[in-house]
Enzyme design. Structure first.
Site, PDB file in Angstrom:
ATOM      1  N   HIS A 322     -58.996 -34.810  -0.107  1.00 58.90           N
ATOM      2  CA  HIS A 322     -57.933 -35.436  -0.897  1.00 58.90           C
ATOM      3  C   HIS A 322     -57.754 -34.654  -2.191  1.00 58.90           C
ATOM      4  O   HIS A 322     -58.736 -34.194  -2.790  1.00 58.90           O
ATOM      5  CB  HIS A 322     -58.282 -36.902  -1.202  1.00 58.90           C
ATOM      6  CG  HIS A 322     -57.117 -37.710  -1.663  1.00 58.90           C
ATOM      7  ND1 HIS A 322     -56.661 -37.691  -2.971  1.00 58.90           N
ATOM      8  CD2 HIS A 322     -56.305 -38.563  -0.991  1.00 58.90           C
ATOM      9  CE1 HIS A 322     -55.624 -38.499  -3.082  1.00 58.90           C
ATOM     10  NE2 HIS A 322     -55.380 -39.044  -1.915  1.00 58.90           N
ATOM     11  N   ASP A 379     -55.766 -41.648   5.063  1.00 67.06           N
ATOM     12  CA  ASP A 379     -54.707 -41.365   6.025  1.00 67.06           C
ATOM     13  C   ASP A 379     -55.259 -41.229   7.439  1.00 67.06           C
ATOM     14  O   ASP A 379     -54.623 -41.642   8.414  1.00 67.06           O
ATOM     15  CB  ASP A 379     -53.959 -40.091   5.632  1.00 67.06           C
ATOM     16  CG  ASP A 379     -53.346 -40.189   4.250  1.00 67.06           C
ATOM     17  OD1 ASP A 379     -52.621 -41.163   4.006  1.00 67.06           O
ATOM     18  OD2 ASP A 379     -53.608 -39.317   3.409  1.00 67.06           O
TER      19      ASP A 379
END
Length: 443
Positions: A322, A379
């Site tokens: 991320h 995600d």
């Protein structure tokens, strides 16, 4: 009126007498105030830089630029910390629900029993779409991307409620916020139903927010959707964990549009458009598409991982790592357990999901990924959960938008209650110098 509590002002910065920063430009030294946030974050205030020196700063992507002061969400990417209004995301995921979390984000404090009951009633009262909007929905092609339809329908719905254009008092905002939160769910499900040629469902006021959405998505006239409690809880978690994430692309878009004085619906419709981008809200879609490609092209998983490690191959591991979190994504840790439950309940025979679980095992055990903190992110797990639920890939970002709506509303409210000016970034011009127009016959 909802008897809401005003949004809590930003906490006072730590008491410390810090010297100004000094910047030397063209031989002149400029003193710049140092601003300290409530979590001891330091910033250099350059708001007078251009006025005093003629210079501006250049920061592509705004990665080092604080565009505002906000009291909504705090992130410490190095430590893996995410807090809404000061409350750790782990506590909200374990003890709260999406509607309560939405209130917290919008109004700054956890609601009282009376406040949450009235807010829920407002959500129920405003969940229906004006019948005229069904005609509008019929005008979109069946294969239109639901994010395009969602943004257009949010803007159009404001036409049926002209009162939202005038935010004159607290009750007007309360109604507009509840109306937007409620209708975005109804619109999203209607977009899906229209795309597959099924009748559009009416909301059921007896159901919770998340269960109602699943009903709107999956019920058909002769067979209502039976919602498993763990499925409902998993969707509730997805919405909570996506409800806000500081000054990301879509939230910054909402704030910028709001700074012009645009109404709540127009500002959040702009946020939907920003979220649609594959580099933002499309990350979980990209993760599923990566897995489908591996499966379709019959790429051996070990070979694919080897190509990811080889930077010259151009292969990327979607759904891992991320930009903000340098250690781990706290939201992913929460969703991982929920993913296990959902996969066990649905027992869906899906080679893509099987591949996802094998890839997860590889990444969590490979020193290459561990050393680089390339762990599965939110995600990756949200994509797994929604696919297991039977939600089509093109609806993933739509559900992201439903979850993010309270955060957008909170930031819109923060902008409107502040004395900030309209957002107007500067630029460094790199085009042609002055030149003359050449008539057509001489070109």
């Amino acid at each position: 009126m909802l008897q809401t509590q005003p949004t809590r002002n930003q906490a006072e910065p730590p008491s410390q007498d810090l010297p100004d920063a000094e910047l030397t430009v063209a031989g002149e030294t400029l003193r710049l105030p140092v601003v300290v946030g409530s979590e001891n974050e330091h910033a250099v205030d350059i708001s007078q830089l251009r006025a005093q020196t003629g210079y501006i700063t250049l920061d592509d992507g705004f990665a080092n630029t604080g565009a505002c002061r906000s009291a909504v969400t705090y992130i410490d990417g190095d430590q893996g910390i995410l807090r809404y209004r000061g409350i750790p995301i782990e506590q909200l995921a374990a003890q709260s629900n999406f509607v309560e979390t939405a209130w917290l984000l919008i109004y700054g404090e956890l609601p009282t029993p009376v406040q949450i009951r009235r807010f829920r009633n407002l959500l129920i009262e405003t969940e229906m779409l004006h019948e005229g909007m069904r005609n509008l929905l019929d005008g979109f092609p069946p294969k239109a991307h639901p994010m395009a339809t969602l943004s257009a329908m949010i803007n159009a719905s404001s036409c049926y409620h002209p009162d939202i254009m005038e935010m004159e008092d607290e009750s007007t905002f309360d109604l507009a916020a509840a109306r937007l939160m409620s209708k975005v769910r109804t619109i999203a499900a209607a977009c899906y139903k229209a795309s597959i040629g099924q009748p559009i469902n009416y909301p059921n006021p007896a159901l919770s927010y998340t269960e109602n959405f699943l009903h709107l998505m999956f019920s058909i006239p002769n067979r209502p959707f039976a919602c498993d409690p763990d499925i409902r809880l998993a969707l509730n978690l997805i919405l909570i964990l996506h409800a806000d994430h500081e000054q990301n692309c879509s939230t910054s878009t909402v704030r910028m549009v709001a700074s012009s004085g645009a109404n709540l619906f127009a500002s959040c419709a702009a946020g939907v458009c920003a979220l649609w981008g594959p580099l933002h809200g499309g990350a979980n879609v990209a993760a599923i598409q990566m897995l489908e490609r591996i499966q379709h092209e019959k790429i051996d998983l070990k070979d694919y991982v080897a190509m990811v490690k080889d930077k010259s191959s151009g292969m990327r591991l979607m759904g891992f790592g991320h930009r903000v979190y340098k250690s781990y994504d706290p939201r992913a840790q929460i969703l991982r357990a929920a993913a296990e439950k959902v996969l066990a309940i649905t027992k869906r025979k899906d080679p893509t999901l099987d591949l996802a679980r094998r890839l997860e095992e590889v990444a969590l055990s490979d020193p290459y990924f561990k050393d680089r903190n390339l762990y599965p992110n939110v995600d990756f797990y949200s994509g797994m959960i929604m696919r297991a639920m039977g939600i089509p890939v093109n609806m993933f970002t739509v559900i992201f938008a439903i979850g993010r709506m309270p955060g957008w509303i909170a930031h819109w409210k923060e902008v409107r209650e502040s004395d900030s000016r309209i957002s107007r970034p500067r630029q460094v011009y790199t085009g042609s110098n002055q030149r003359d127009y050449i008539p057509m016959e001489n070109r």
